[in-house]
Design an enzyme around this catalytic site. Structure first.
Site, PDB file in Angstrom:
ATOM      1  N   LEU A 123       0.817  -1.231   0.023  1.00 30.05           N
ATOM      2  CA  LEU A 123      -0.098  -0.129  -0.023  1.00 30.05           C
ATOM      3  C   LEU A 123       0.888   1.308   0.153  1.00 30.05           C
ATOM      4  O   LEU A 123       1.912   1.290   0.586  1.00 30.05           O
ATOM      5  CB  LEU A 123      -0.937  -0.003   1.084  1.00 30.05           C
ATOM      6  CG  LEU A 123      -1.903  -1.281   1.223  1.00 30.05           C
ATOM      7  CD1 LEU A 123      -2.622  -1.103   2.371  1.00 30.05           C
ATOM      8  CD2 LEU A 123      -2.734  -1.324   0.063  1.00 30.05           C
ATOM      9  N   HIS A 168      -3.645   4.327  -2.344  1.00 32.78           N
ATOM     10  CA  HIS A 168      -4.532   3.484  -1.690  1.00 32.78           C
ATOM     11  C   HIS A 168      -5.515   4.048  -0.504  1.00 32.78           C
ATOM     12  O   HIS A 168      -6.565   3.976  -0.189  1.00 32.78           O
ATOM     13  CB  HIS A 168      -3.984   2.059  -1.137  1.00 32.78           C
ATOM     14  CG  HIS A 168      -3.215   1.285  -2.392  1.00 32.78           C
ATOM     15  ND1 HIS A 168      -1.842   1.114  -2.418  1.00 32.78           N
ATOM     16  CD2 HIS A 168      -3.737   0.635  -3.190  1.00 32.78           C
ATOM     17  CE1 HIS A 168      -1.838   0.297  -3.398  1.00 32.78           C
ATOM     18  NE2 HIS A 168      -2.873   0.009  -3.965  1.00 32.78           N
TER      19      HIS A 168
HETATM   20  P1  AMP Z   1      -3.730  -1.931  -6.786  1.00 35.95           P
HETATM   21  O1  AMP Z   1      -3.393  -2.614  -5.358  1.00 35.95           O
HETATM   22  O2  AMP Z   1      -2.715  -1.722  -7.429  1.00 35.95           O
HETATM   23  O3  AMP Z   1      -4.638  -3.255  -7.253  1.00 35.95           O
HETATM   24  O4  AMP Z   1      -4.595  -0.748  -6.410  1.00 35.95           O
HETATM   25  C1  AMP Z   1      -5.699  -0.943  -5.586  1.00 35.95           C
HETATM   26  C2  AMP Z   1      -6.834   0.507  -5.842  1.00 35.95           C
HETATM   27  O5  AMP Z   1      -6.004   1.491  -5.617  1.00 35.95           O
HETATM   28  C3  AMP Z   1      -7.275   0.581  -7.143  1.00 35.95           C
HETATM   29  O6  AMP Z   1      -8.412   0.974  -7.187  1.00 35.95           O
HETATM   30  C4  AMP Z   1      -6.109   1.495  -7.961  1.00 35.95           C
HETATM   31  O7  AMP Z   1      -6.685   2.113  -9.165  1.00 35.95           O
HETATM   32  C5  AMP Z   1      -5.999   2.346  -6.723  1.00 35.95           C
HETATM   33  N1  AMP Z   1      -4.750   3.130  -6.925  1.00 35.95           N
HETATM   34  C6  AMP Z   1      -3.583   2.525  -6.995  1.00 35.95           C
HETATM   35  N2  AMP Z   1      -2.720   3.705  -7.221  1.00 35.95           N
HETATM   36  C7  AMP Z   1      -3.129   4.845  -7.144  1.00 35.95           C
HETATM   37  C8  AMP Z   1      -2.958   6.231  -7.111  1.00 35.95           C
HETATM   38  N3  AMP Z   1      -1.735   6.536  -7.415  1.00 35.95           N
HETATM   39  N4  AMP Z   1      -3.864   7.130  -6.730  1.00 35.95           N
HETATM   40  C9  AMP Z   1      -5.148   6.540  -6.494  1.00 35.95           C
HETATM   41  N5  AMP Z   1      -5.429   5.440  -6.510  1.00 35.95           N
HETATM   42  C10 AMP Z   1      -4.650   4.600  -6.680  1.00 35.95           C
END
Ligand code: AMP
Length: 284
Positions: A37, A41
Site C-alpha cells: 500500500l 490506496h
Molecule cells: P492495486 O493494489 O494496484 O490493485 O490498486 C488498488 C486500488 O488503488 C485500485 O483501485 C487502484 O486504482 C488504486 N490506486 C493505485 N494507485 C493509485 C494512485 N496513485 N492514486 C489513487 N488510487 C490508486
C-alpha cells in the site's frame, strides 16, 4: 478512528462482521487492493470514510489477472506494514483471503465485460480485465458494501468495474478517486518499487511528457501527431517498448483522433522502463 484493524480470511468471518455493522444501522465502504500500500490506496480509504461508517480493505494478489509471464510471484507483499498503514488511515477491517478461499478447487466461473475493456490494457493484457472483473465481482458479493472505491490511476479498470456493477445489478455504488502522485508528478504505484534509482529519475519524465501532450491536445493539435511526439520523447529517454500513448473517450473508451479531440477525451500511456511497466492517464 485509528487502531489496529481486525484481519479476517474467510467469507463467513467477513460477512459476520459486516452483518453486525448492518444490525447497528451502520454503512460500509470497500477498498479492494493487492497490498503493497501507498498514499494512493490510503486516499481511497479516506474517501470511503467520508461515505460510510466503516471501511473494509481487501488485500489479495489476484492470480487470475496476471498472465503466466507477468510478475505475480515478484509482486511486493507485506501484510504487517499494510495493516499498520490501514489502521492509521482509519480502516476497521481487512479481508485478506488466501487463493483457496477465492478460487477453491473446481472454480469455473469468469466475469467478462465487453466494450470498455477492449482497447489499451485489454489489448496488451488480454487476461487482465476478466481476472479483475471476476475478483471484484466476488469481493463485492462477499462483502456487500454500500460503496466501493477505485482509483482513476487505473481509469479503464474503473470504467470496467462500473460497467460490471451496473450490468450485474450489484447494489454497490462504484466511486472513483483522483490519482495520487509523488512530488515530481509520477503516479504512485506498488510497482514503482521495482524501479532502480536511475530509472526512478527517468520515470519522472512520464508526467512531464504527458502534461505537454495534453496541452497540445487542448490547443487543437491532431491526436495522431501528439501521440507520436510523446512516444518519440519517451523512447529517446530510454523507455521501451512504449505500449501506447492514445487518446480515448473518457466514458466509452472509444479511440479518438487522428484529428483534434473534443471534450471528454483522456490521454492514456503505458510504457516499459527496464522491467517495470508504468501506466497513467490524464483528462484532456
Ligand atoms: P492495486 O493494489 O494496484 O490493485 O490498486 C488498488 C486500488 O488503488 C485500485 O483501485 C487502484 O486504482 C488504486 N490506486 C493505485 N494507485 C493509485 C494512485 N496513485 N492514486 C489513487 N488510487 C490508486
Amino acid at each position: 478512528m485509528a487502531g489496529s484493524p481486525q484481519i479476517v480470511r474467510t467469507v463467513p468471518d467477513l460477512r459476520a462482521r459486516v452483518a453486525a455493522w448492518r444490525a447497528a444501522g451502520e454503512t460500509v465502504a470497500m477498498v479492494p487492493t493487492m497490498g503493497a500500500l501507498h498514499a494512493g490506496h490510503l486516499s481511497l480509504v479516506k474517501l470511503g470514510l467520508e461515505r460510510a461508517s466503516h471501511v473494509v480493505a481487501s488485500i489479495f494478489v489476484n492470480p487470475a489477472q496476471f498472465a503466466p509471464h507477468e510478475d505475480f510471484d515478484a509482486y511486493p507483499r507485506g501484510e504487517g506494514r499494510d495493516a499498520a498503514l490501514l489502521g492509521e488511515a482509519g480502516c476497521a477491517l481487512i479481508f485478506a483471503p488466501g487463493v483457496a478461499q477465492m478460487y477453491p478447487p473446481g472454480f469455473a466461473t469468469r466475469v467478462a465485460v465487453d466494450g470498455v475493456s477492449g482497447p489499451l490494457e485489454g489489448e496488451k493484457r488480454p487476461q487482465f480485465f476478466g481476472g479483475v472483473a471476476t475478483v471484484v465481482a466476488k469481493l463485492l458479493i462477499q462483502c456487500g458494501p454500500d460503496v466501493a472505491l477505485f482509483g482513476e490511476k487505473d481509469y479503464q479498470q474503473l470504467l470496467v468495474i462500473k460497467r460490471m456493477a451496473r450490468d450485474l445489478d450489484l447494489p454497490t455504488e462504484i466511486i472513483g478517486g483522483p490519482t495520487v502522485r509523488e512530488a515530481d508528478g509520477l503516479a504512485m504505484s506498488s510497482r514503482n518499487a521495482y524501479l532502480s534509482v536511475e530509472e526512478r529519475k527517468t520515470a519522472a519524465l512520464v508526467p512531464v511528457v504527458m502534461a505537454q501532450a495534453v496541452e497540445r491536445l487542448r490547443a487543437g493539435v491532431a491526436a495522431e501527431a501528439v501521440e507520436a511526439e510523446a512516444i518519440a520523447r519517451l523512447e529517446a529517454a530510454g523507455f521501451g517498448p512504449v505500449d501506447y500513448v492514445q487518446a480515448h473517450d473518457g466514458e466509452t473508451m472509444e479511440r479518438l483522433g487522428p484529428g483534434p479531440v473534443g471534450a471528454g477525451a483522456r490521454l492514456f500511456v503505458a510504457a516499459w522502463l527496464g522491467k517495470t511497466r508504468l501506466i497513467d492517464n490524464w483528462a484532456v
